[in-house]
Design a protein around this motif. Structure first.
Motif, PDB file in Angstrom:
ATOM      1  N   LEU A 145       5.263 -19.509 -12.728  1.00  0.00           N
ATOM      2  CA  LEU A 145       4.448 -18.963 -11.489  1.00  0.00           C
ATOM      3  C   LEU A 145       2.988 -19.257 -11.760  1.00  0.00           C
ATOM      4  CD1 LEU A 145       3.808 -17.249  -9.176  1.00  0.00           C
ATOM      5  CD2 LEU A 145       3.449 -15.136 -10.774  1.00  0.00           C
ATOM      6  N   HIS A 146       2.519 -19.242 -13.047  1.00  0.00           N
ATOM      7  CA  HIS A 146       1.103 -19.738 -13.449  1.00  0.00           C
ATOM      8  C   HIS A 146       0.863 -21.298 -13.239  1.00  0.00           C
ATOM      9  CE1 HIS A 146      -2.220 -20.580 -15.992  1.00  0.00           C
ATOM     10  NE2 HIS A 146      -2.643 -19.467 -15.875  1.00  0.00           N
ATOM     11  N   GLY A 147       1.983 -22.066 -13.712  1.00  0.00           N
ATOM     12  CA  GLY A 147       1.993 -23.355 -13.234  1.00  0.00           C
ATOM     13  C   GLY A 147       1.906 -23.611 -11.844  1.00  0.00           C
ATOM     14  N   TYR A 148       2.503 -23.200 -11.235  1.00  0.00           N
ATOM     15  CA  TYR A 148       2.719 -23.590  -9.708  1.00  0.00           C
ATOM     16  C   TYR A 148       1.110 -23.042  -9.103  1.00  0.00           C
ATOM     17  CZ  TYR A 148       3.391 -22.436  -4.746  1.00  0.00           C
ATOM     18  OH  TYR A 148       3.281 -22.325  -3.273  1.00  0.00           O
ATOM     19  N   LEU A 149       0.596 -21.862  -9.493  1.00  0.00           N
ATOM     20  CA  LEU A 149      -0.705 -21.712  -8.973  1.00  0.00           C
ATOM     21  C   LEU A 149      -1.887 -22.560  -9.452  1.00  0.00           C
ATOM     22  CD1 LEU A 149      -0.430 -17.784  -8.732  1.00  0.00           C
ATOM     23  CD2 LEU A 149      -0.602 -19.404  -6.757  1.00  0.00           C
ATOM     24  N   SER A 150      -1.670 -22.891 -10.731  1.00  0.00           N
ATOM     25  CA  SER A 150      -2.803 -23.761 -11.430  1.00  0.00           C
ATOM     26  C   SER A 150      -2.909 -24.962 -10.938  1.00  0.00           C
ATOM     27  CB  SER A 150      -2.629 -23.726 -13.034  1.00  0.00           C
ATOM     28  OG  SER A 150      -1.150 -24.400 -13.423  1.00  0.00           O
ATOM     29  N   ALA A 151      -1.655 -25.561 -10.247  1.00  0.00           N
ATOM     30  CA  ALA A 151      -1.703 -27.043  -9.868  1.00  0.00           C
ATOM     31  C   ALA A 151      -2.247 -26.913  -8.450  1.00  0.00           C
ATOM     32  CB  ALA A 151      -0.236 -27.497  -9.714  1.00  0.00           C
ATOM     33  N   ARG A 152      -2.554 -25.719  -7.760  1.00  0.00           N
ATOM     34  CA  ARG A 152      -2.865 -25.813  -6.396  1.00  0.00           C
ATOM     35  C   ARG A 152      -3.960 -25.121  -6.090  1.00  0.00           C
ATOM     36  NH1 ARG A 152       2.533 -26.151  -7.422  1.00  0.00           N
ATOM     37  NH2 ARG A 152       3.625 -27.395  -5.990  1.00  0.00           N
ATOM     38  N   VAL A 153      -4.618 -24.248  -6.775  1.00  0.00           N
ATOM     39  CA  VAL A 153      -5.775 -23.285  -6.495  1.00  0.00           C
ATOM     40  C   VAL A 153      -6.730 -23.370  -7.707  1.00  0.00           C
ATOM     41  CG1 VAL A 153      -4.273 -21.511  -5.463  1.00  0.00           C
ATOM     42  CG2 VAL A 153      -4.883 -21.120  -7.746  1.00  0.00           C
ATOM     43  N   THR A 155      -9.291 -23.192 -10.722  1.00  0.00           N
ATOM     44  CA  THR A 155      -8.969 -22.543 -11.963  1.00  0.00           C
ATOM     45  C   THR A 155      -9.625 -21.390 -12.240  1.00  0.00           C
ATOM     46  OG1 THR A 155      -8.631 -24.859 -13.042  1.00  0.00           O
ATOM     47  CG2 THR A 155      -8.869 -22.854 -14.672  1.00  0.00           C
ATOM     48  N   HIS A 156     -10.791 -21.239 -11.755  1.00  0.00           N
ATOM     49  CA  HIS A 156     -11.576 -19.915 -11.837  1.00  0.00           C
ATOM     50  C   HIS A 156     -10.656 -18.631 -11.060  1.00  0.00           C
ATOM     51  CE1 HIS A 156     -13.473 -21.182  -7.983  1.00  0.00           C
ATOM     52  NE2 HIS A 156     -13.562 -19.906  -7.766  1.00  0.00           N
ATOM     53  N   LEU A 157     -10.050 -19.006 -10.077  1.00  0.00           N
ATOM     54  CA  LEU A 157      -9.232 -17.937  -9.446  1.00  0.00           C
ATOM     55  C   LEU A 157      -8.247 -17.361 -10.305  1.00  0.00           C
ATOM     56  CD1 LEU A 157      -9.236 -18.948  -5.802  1.00  0.00           C
ATOM     57  CD2 LEU A 157     -10.963 -17.477  -6.772  1.00  0.00           C
ATOM     58  N   LEU A 158      -7.683 -18.017 -11.249  1.00  0.00           N
ATOM     59  CA  LEU A 158      -6.621 -17.615 -11.781  1.00  0.00           C
ATOM     60  C   LEU A 158      -7.174 -16.319 -13.074  1.00  0.00           C
ATOM     61  CD1 LEU A 158      -5.091 -21.023 -12.933  1.00  0.00           C
ATOM     62  CD2 LEU A 158      -4.121 -19.277 -11.298  1.00  0.00           C
ATOM     63  N   PRO A 159      -5.958 -15.542 -13.276  1.00  0.00           N
ATOM     64  CA  PRO A 159      -6.431 -14.347 -14.101  1.00  0.00           C
ATOM     65  C   PRO A 159      -6.600 -14.740 -15.581  1.00  0.00           C
ATOM     66  CG  PRO A 159      -4.193 -13.999 -13.246  1.00  0.00           C
ATOM     67  CD  PRO A 159      -4.800 -15.272 -12.734  1.00  0.00           C
ATOM     68  N   CYS A 160      -6.043 -15.723 -16.047  1.00  0.00           N
ATOM     69  CA  CYS A 160      -6.028 -16.084 -17.467  1.00  0.00           C
ATOM     70  C   CYS A 160      -5.625 -17.597 -17.595  1.00  0.00           C
ATOM     71  CB  CYS A 160      -5.019 -15.196 -18.238  1.00  0.00           C
ATOM     72  SG  CYS A 160      -3.261 -15.614 -17.898  1.00  0.00           S
ATOM     73  N   THR A 161      -5.799 -18.331 -18.332  1.00  0.00           N
ATOM     74  CA  THR A 161      -5.448 -19.552 -18.953  1.00  0.00           C
ATOM     75  C   THR A 161      -3.874 -19.560 -19.550  1.00  0.00           C
ATOM     76  OG1 THR A 161      -6.099 -19.322 -21.326  1.00  0.00           O
ATOM     77  CG2 THR A 161      -7.926 -20.069 -19.578  1.00  0.00           C
ATOM     78  N   ALA A 162      -3.301 -20.741 -19.557  1.00  0.00           N
ATOM     79  CA  ALA A 162      -1.970 -20.834 -19.966  1.00  0.00           C
ATOM     80  C   ALA A 162      -2.055 -20.627 -21.520  1.00  0.00           C
ATOM     81  CB  ALA A 162      -1.526 -22.339 -19.636  1.00  0.00           C
ATOM     82  N   MET A 212      -2.011 -17.864   0.601  1.00  0.00           N
ATOM     83  CA  MET A 212      -0.754 -18.338   1.395  1.00  0.00           C
ATOM     84  C   MET A 212      -1.097 -19.545   2.370  1.00  0.00           C
ATOM     85  SD  MET A 212       2.346 -18.138   1.283  1.00  0.00           S
ATOM     86  CE  MET A 212       2.432 -16.542   0.249  1.00  0.00           C
ATOM     87  N   PRO A 213      -2.062 -19.346   3.330  1.00  0.00           N
ATOM     88  CA  PRO A 213      -2.173 -20.436   4.232  1.00  0.00           C
ATOM     89  C   PRO A 213      -2.271 -22.065   3.465  1.00  0.00           C
ATOM     90  CG  PRO A 213      -3.410 -18.794   4.921  1.00  0.00           C
ATOM     91  CD  PRO A 213      -2.934 -18.516   3.488  1.00  0.00           C
ATOM     92  N   HIS A 214      -3.260 -21.806   2.231  1.00  0.00           N
ATOM     93  CA  HIS A 214      -3.266 -23.020   1.543  1.00  0.00           C
ATOM     94  C   HIS A 214      -2.029 -23.498   0.799  1.00  0.00           C
ATOM     95  CE1 HIS A 214      -4.897 -26.156  -1.188  1.00  0.00           C
ATOM     96  NE2 HIS A 214      -4.676 -25.364  -2.339  1.00  0.00           N
ATOM     97  N   LEU A 215      -1.383 -22.769   0.396  1.00  0.00           N
ATOM     98  CA  LEU A 215      -0.120 -23.025  -0.407  1.00  0.00           C
ATOM     99  C   LEU A 215       0.764 -23.394   0.478  1.00  0.00           C
ATOM    100  CD1 LEU A 215       0.014 -19.917  -2.985  1.00  0.00           C
ATOM    101  CD2 LEU A 215      -0.655 -22.256  -3.589  1.00  0.00           C
ATOM    102  N   LEU A 216       1.015 -22.833   1.663  1.00  0.00           N
ATOM    103  CA  LEU A 216       2.272 -23.311   2.676  1.00  0.00           C
ATOM    104  C   LEU A 216       1.809 -24.751   3.116  1.00  0.00           C
ATOM    105  CD1 LEU A 216       2.301 -20.275   5.075  1.00  0.00           C
ATOM    106  CD2 LEU A 216       4.021 -21.136   3.340  1.00  0.00           C
ATOM    107  N   ALA A 217       0.553 -25.377   3.059  1.00  0.00           N
ATOM    108  CA  ALA A 217       0.346 -26.524   3.391  1.00  0.00           C
ATOM    109  C   ALA A 217       0.356 -27.794   1.993  1.00  0.00           C
ATOM    110  CB  ALA A 217      -1.240 -26.866   3.753  1.00  0.00           C
ATOM    111  N   GLU A 218       0.103 -27.025   0.939  1.00  0.00           N
ATOM    112  CA  GLU A 218       0.289 -27.500  -0.400  1.00  0.00           C
ATOM    113  C   GLU A 218       1.809 -27.950  -0.995  1.00  0.00           C
ATOM    114  OE1 GLU A 218      -2.004 -29.887  -1.579  1.00  0.00           O
ATOM    115  OE2 GLU A 218      -3.102 -29.373   0.338  1.00  0.00           O
ATOM    116  N   SER A 219       2.709 -26.916  -0.397  1.00  0.00           N
ATOM    117  CA  SER A 219       4.159 -26.960  -1.321  1.00  0.00           C
ATOM    118  C   SER A 219       5.219 -27.015  -0.206  1.00  0.00           C
ATOM    119  CB  SER A 219       4.158 -25.513  -1.660  1.00  0.00           C
ATOM    120  OG  SER A 219       3.090 -24.984  -2.323  1.00  0.00           O
TER     121      SER A 219
END
Length: 400
Positions: A145-153, A155-162, A212-219
């Motif tokens: 899940l973290h990998g999916y989001l880190s590739a598309r949003v 970095t500063h929006l993620l709650p933590c690093t890998a 979600m709108p961005h992720l739908l366009a990018e996935s």
């Protein structure tokens, strides 16, 4: 007990089942009273084939690890990997060794081979990554899940690093210690790290909704579906581990409840694809409360089927399987004053039964459930007939 029940029930086929239902449900669930019997798996496989060819069903979901099931889905839809690998690594509880499961996966791959993606049938496991003696580490679901989001949003929006996520997870054997099933003090489910991981899982799921709108366009659609599966599984596993560490009398009831809640969430997500055929134990699919004895206590909880039925209404249909004999397990001819006994005198090996007609034949008061001499088989409770849409009866589960 009345004895005038007709012996003219139809053989088991999709059309006979559908005639018992007011309309084609989005989710048709077929329960079984025991696991691994070839006769029951053969009935399931043939029903699914007919549902695909005659009723437009496109997904089968079985009682198996939802993350492992992705390997099988990849194999049947695109030919990724091999049949042997799909059976060994894609189906949990060691059920990949069952001949009926292998035949199901083989047929699905052959069916899909020359069809466009829009016409291919899909496979899913809908159980959590849980075994009798342990629950999986949340690592796979959280890191995916973290990998999916880190590739598309950003970095500063993620709650933590890998790296921070890896540090909090620690080694997987901390999570999978089999001793924790019976000894809550061995569980890490209420450690400071586990608490922080639950917050991170919640934040990652929330971030996915917010973007979600961005992720739908990018996935692709499949990438989005899998990311939501990872989010559900991460949260469910962390909740399960939390209750494994509990020392109160509610512990075991909470564990079985969390498991079926995970199942229900996966089934509801699958229902968004279109008509789904589900196969699992009757106790996971029934509308009535489920129960079992564990550790000397009687546990009661709402099954996945009950939870899904509450959400889908008539779009959920439950067909229970009743079984006459499992002689190789010591389950012989059922007593004549039981539900299975009334059906066992009929000549057909398999048949479809209308529960309303069966209830009338059993009379009032209804008989008590058949007592099984083998823990692995659960008889059908006559008191549940009003909450069942159809019954498949298999007279004998013989083995050569």
């Amino acid at each position: 007990m009345a004895t005038d029940f007709k012996d003219t029930a139809p053989a088991v086929d999709a059309a006979s089942l559908m005639r018992l239902l007011p309309a084609r449900p989005r989710m048709l669930a077929l329960g079984e009273p025991t696991h691994g019997e070839d006769a029951l798996l053969e009935v399931r496989n043939e029903l699914f084939r007919q549902l695909v060819e005659q009723e437009g069903y496109r997904t089968i979901a079985i009682e198996s690890d939802c993350l492992r099931g992705l390997l099988v889905d990849d194999y049947v839809t695109s030919g990724s990997g091999t049949l042997d690998a799909a059976m060994e690594h894609g189906i949990s509880h060691a059920w990949g060794a069952f001949a009926g499961n292998r035949e199901l996966v083989r047929w699905m791959r052959a069916h899909n081979e020359h069809r466009p993606a829009s016409e291919r049938i899909r496979f899913a496991g809908f159980d959590g990554p849980l075994e009798i003696t342990e629950a999986a580490s949340p690592r796979q679901a959280l890191t995916a899940l973290h990998g999916y989001l880190s590739a598309r949003v950003p970095t500063h929006l993620l709650p933590c690093t890998a790296d921070a996520l890896d540090r909090l997870l620690g080694t997987d054997d901390r999570w999978t210690d089999p001793a924790a099933m019976m000894d809550p003090t061995r569980s890490v489910g209420r450690s400071a790290e586990a608490g922080e991981l639950r917050l991170i899982a919640d934040d990652l799921a929330a971030l996915m909704d917010e973007q979600m709108p961005h992720l739908l366009a990018e996935s692709t659609r499949q990438e989005g579906e899998r990311a939501r599966l990872y989010a559900r599984t991460a949260s469910g596993l962390l909740r399960y581990h939390h209750w494994m560490a509990d020392t109160s009398p509610a512990r075991l009831t909470r564990l079985v409840s969390v498991r079926d809640r995970m199942m229900a969430d996966n089934l509801l997500a699958l229902a968004d694809r279109g008509p789904v055929f589900v196969h699992a134990h009757n106790s996971h699919l029934q509308r009535e409360k489920s129960s079992m004895r564990m550790g000397g206590d009687r546990l009661e909880w709402w099954s996945a089927g009950a939870l899904v039925s509450a959400r889908l209404g008539q779009d959920y249909a439950f067909v229970a399987t009743a079984l006459g004999t499992v002689r190789h397990q010591g389950v012989g001819t059922p007593p004549p004053d039981t539900l299975e006994g009334l059906l066992h005198v009929r000549p057909q090996q398999t048949s479809v039964i209308d529960p309303t007609e069966l209830a009338t034949a059993l009379g009032d008061p209804r008989p008590a459930p058949r007592v099984s001499p083998w823990f692995g088989y659960a008889s059908l409770d006559p008191a549940h007939l009003s909450a069942i849409d159809g019954i498949v009866f298999v007279k004998d589960a013989g083995r050569d």
